[in-house]
Write a protein that holds these residues in place. Sequence first.
Motif, PDB file in Angstrom:
ATOM      1  N   ILE A  93      58.207  62.850  37.630  1.00 41.31           N
ATOM      2  CA  ILE A  93      57.611  61.902  36.677  1.00 41.31           C
ATOM      3  C   ILE A  93      57.915  60.471  37.096  1.00 41.31           C
ATOM      4  O   ILE A  93      57.083  59.573  36.951  1.00 41.31           O
ATOM      5  N   ALA A  94      59.104  60.252  37.653  1.00 43.92           N
ATOM      6  CA  ALA A  94      59.460  58.910  38.138  1.00 43.92           C
ATOM      7  C   ALA A  94      58.524  58.454  39.253  1.00 43.92           C
ATOM      8  O   ALA A  94      58.275  57.252  39.415  1.00 43.92           O
ATOM      9  N   LYS A  95      57.988  59.397  40.024  1.00 41.52           N
ATOM     10  CA  LYS A  95      57.114  59.049  41.147  1.00 41.52           C
ATOM     11  C   LYS A  95      55.676  58.771  40.709  1.00 41.52           C
ATOM     12  O   LYS A  95      54.905  58.172  41.452  1.00 41.52           O
ATOM     13  N   VAL A  96      55.328  59.217  39.507  1.00 39.91           N
ATOM     14  CA  VAL A  96      53.956  59.046  39.021  1.00 39.91           C
ATOM     15  C   VAL A  96      53.693  57.575  38.697  1.00 39.91           C
ATOM     16  O   VAL A  96      54.576  56.863  38.232  1.00 39.91           O
ATOM     17  N   GLU A  97      52.474  57.134  38.930  1.00 33.76           N
ATOM     18  CA  GLU A  97      52.098  55.751  38.628  1.00 33.76           C
ATOM     19  C   GLU A  97      52.287  55.473  37.140  1.00 33.76           C
ATOM     20  O   GLU A  97      51.978  56.314  36.293  1.00 33.76           O
ATOM     21  N   ASP A  98      52.798  54.297  36.824  1.00 38.58           N
ATOM     22  CA  ASP A  98      53.008  53.900  35.434  1.00 38.58           C
ATOM     23  C   ASP A  98      51.652  53.816  34.728  1.00 38.58           C
ATOM     24  O   ASP A  98      50.776  53.062  35.156  1.00 38.58           O
ATOM     25  N   PRO A  99      51.454  54.579  33.641  1.00 31.99           N
ATOM     26  CA  PRO A  99      50.156  54.530  32.960  1.00 31.99           C
ATOM     27  C   PRO A  99      49.936  53.247  32.154  1.00 31.99           C
ATOM     28  O   PRO A  99      48.789  52.876  31.891  1.00 31.99           O
ATOM     29  N   VAL A 100      51.010  52.582  31.770  1.00 34.69           N
ATOM     30  CA  VAL A 100      50.890  51.397  30.914  1.00 34.69           C
ATOM     31  C   VAL A 100      50.254  50.249  31.708  1.00 34.69           C
ATOM     32  O   VAL A 100      50.712  49.896  32.793  1.00 34.69           O
ATOM     33  N   GLY A 101      49.187  49.704  31.152  1.00 36.99           N
ATOM     34  CA  GLY A 101      48.498  48.598  31.801  1.00 36.99           C
ATOM     35  C   GLY A 101      47.392  49.014  32.742  1.00 36.99           C
ATOM     36  O   GLY A 101      46.674  48.164  33.289  1.00 36.99           O
ATOM     37  N   GLN A 102      47.219  50.323  32.954  1.00 37.62           N
ATOM     38  CA  GLN A 102      46.137  50.787  33.835  1.00 37.62           C
ATOM     39  C   GLN A 102      44.780  50.463  33.211  1.00 37.62           C
ATOM     40  O   GLN A 102      44.552  50.701  32.027  1.00 37.62           O
ATOM     41  N   VAL A 103      43.881  49.928  34.007  1.00 39.84           N
ATOM     42  CA  VAL A 103      42.505  49.672  33.571  1.00 39.84           C
ATOM     43  C   VAL A 103      41.691  50.928  33.848  1.00 39.84           C
ATOM     44  O   VAL A 103      41.559  51.355  34.997  1.00 39.84           O
ATOM     45  N   VAL A 104      41.160  51.538  32.800  1.00 36.49           N
ATOM     46  CA  VAL A 104      40.432  52.800  32.961  1.00 36.49           C
ATOM     47  C   VAL A 104      38.919  52.605  32.890  1.00 36.49           C
ATOM     48  O   VAL A 104      38.151  53.497  33.267  1.00 36.49           O
ATOM     49  N   LYS A 105      38.471  51.427  32.426  1.00 34.10           N
ATOM     50  CA  LYS A 105      37.032  51.174  32.365  1.00 34.10           C
ATOM     51  C   LYS A 105      36.778  49.680  32.344  1.00 34.10           C
ATOM     52  O   LYS A 105      37.488  48.927  31.674  1.00 34.10           O
ATOM     53  N   LYS A 106      35.768  49.254  33.084  1.00 36.16           N
ATOM     54  CA  LYS A 106      35.350  47.856  33.091  1.00 36.16           C
ATOM     55  C   LYS A 106      33.872  47.779  32.722  1.00 36.16           C
ATOM     56  O   LYS A 106      33.064  48.556  33.226  1.00 36.16           O
ATOM     57  N   THR A 107      33.549  46.846  31.840  1.00 32.67           N
ATOM     58  CA  THR A 107      32.159  46.665  31.417  1.00 32.67           C
ATOM     59  C   THR A 107      31.841  45.176  31.358  1.00 32.67           C
ATOM     60  O   THR A 107      32.674  44.386  30.921  1.00 32.67           O
ATOM     61  N   ILE A 108      30.665  44.801  31.805  1.00 33.99           N
ATOM     62  CA  ILE A 108      30.182  43.425  31.643  1.00 33.99           C
ATOM     63  C   ILE A 108      28.998  43.473  30.685  1.00 33.99           C
ATOM     64  O   ILE A 108      27.983  44.128  30.970  1.00 33.99           O
ATOM     65  N   ASN A 109      29.138  42.804  29.527  1.00 38.38           N
ATOM     66  CA  ASN A 109      28.047  42.860  28.550  1.00 38.38           C
ATOM     67  C   ASN A 109      26.944  41.859  28.885  1.00 38.38           C
ATOM     68  O   ASN A 109      27.009  41.143  29.887  1.00 38.38           O
ATOM     69  N   SER A 110      25.929  41.790  28.041  1.00 34.59           N
ATOM     70  CA  SER A 110      24.724  41.015  28.341  1.00 34.59           C
ATOM     71  C   SER A 110      24.971  39.519  28.493  1.00 34.59           C
ATOM     72  O   SER A 110      24.227  38.829  29.190  1.00 34.59           O
ATOM     73  N   ASN A 111      26.001  38.994  27.847  1.00 35.99           N
ATOM     74  CA  ASN A 111      26.283  37.552  27.976  1.00 35.99           C
ATOM     75  C   ASN A 111      27.345  37.253  29.041  1.00 35.99           C
ATOM     76  O   ASN A 111      27.872  36.146  29.118  1.00 35.99           O
ATOM     77  N   GLY A 112      27.646  38.264  29.870  1.00 41.06           N
ATOM     78  CA  GLY A 112      28.559  38.045  30.988  1.00 41.06           C
ATOM     79  C   GLY A 112      30.030  38.231  30.673  1.00 41.06           C
ATOM     80  O   GLY A 112      30.887  37.986  31.525  1.00 41.06           O
ATOM     81  N   LEU A 113      30.342  38.674  29.465  1.00 42.36           N
ATOM     82  CA  LEU A 113      31.742  38.859  29.070  1.00 42.36           C
ATOM     83  C   LEU A 113      32.306  40.122  29.716  1.00 42.36           C
ATOM     84  O   LEU A 113      31.718  41.202  29.624  1.00 42.36           O
ATOM     85  N   ASN A 114      33.452  39.989  30.381  1.00 44.03           N
ATOM     86  CA  ASN A 114      34.131  41.135  30.980  1.00 44.03           C
ATOM     87  C   ASN A 114      34.952  41.856  29.913  1.00 44.03           C
ATOM     88  O   ASN A 114      35.792  41.248  29.249  1.00 44.03           O
ATOM     89  N   ILE A 115      34.729  43.147  29.763  1.00 44.81           N
ATOM     90  CA  ILE A 115      35.464  43.950  28.789  1.00 44.81           C
ATOM     91  C   ILE A 115      36.227  45.029  29.550  1.00 44.81           C
ATOM     92  O   ILE A 115      35.653  45.772  30.345  1.00 44.81           O
ATOM     93  N   LEU A 116      37.526  45.087  29.317  1.00 45.02           N
ATOM     94  CA  LEU A 116      38.380  46.067  29.989  1.00 45.02           C
ATOM     95  C   LEU A 116      38.965  47.038  28.977  1.00 45.02           C
ATOM     96  O   LEU A 116      39.400  46.632  27.898  1.00 45.02           O
TER      97      LEU A 116
END
Length: 206
Positions: A93-116
């Motif tokens: 478990i110590a070797k596994v990547e830290d899940p906290v803060g991982q970005v799992v999805k990125k979206t750019i809406n119609s007005n150009g706003l980046n949503i993570l």
Amino acid sequence: CNMLNSTITISKSVTNQAIRAKEAALILRQASTIQKNNFLMALATLLEERVDEILIENVKDVTAAQDITTAMKSRLTLNKDIIALMVKGVREIAKVEDPVGQVVKKTINSNGLNILRVRVPIGVIAIIFESRPNVIIDVAALCVKSGNAVIVRGGKEALHSNTAFMKCITLALEKSGLPIYAVQQLEDRRHEAIGELVQLEDYLDL
């Protein structure tokens, strides 16, 4: 559902543990990956160093457990090989990547706003389990790695074993500079205490 909607008196002990867990969760959610991995490595080492002490406590549980099934007694019983596998699991478990803060999805809406969509800790988790004492180590390792505080309530038949494991967990938290109340064993052993704990929605998240 009826239990959750009922009005009950919650013991001071249960409430205090939930408050301490919430306070610990606020600190733990900001802990670095290094701190969390240090906890895991310290825990693995302590399990290796204290294997004989843990097995002595486990024998007390197995000896006292006269009214359980053969299957339950098998799950309750520890040996050096089982603890070695637990140690290996904690280090993995110590070797596994830290899940906290991982970005799992990125979206750019119609007005150009980046949503993570970003992974964050849940907060305070309560986990109830029965005769398999190695669960307490699995729970502590996974919850701390993911930045969550936890209150565990194991079965009465594994109390000595779980308490021996908790000593290792608490010391590993202390050694790594993390709050010792990040992992707690429910001190109130009454069955009613479980119902009281799940009422504390201001402190308990899952």
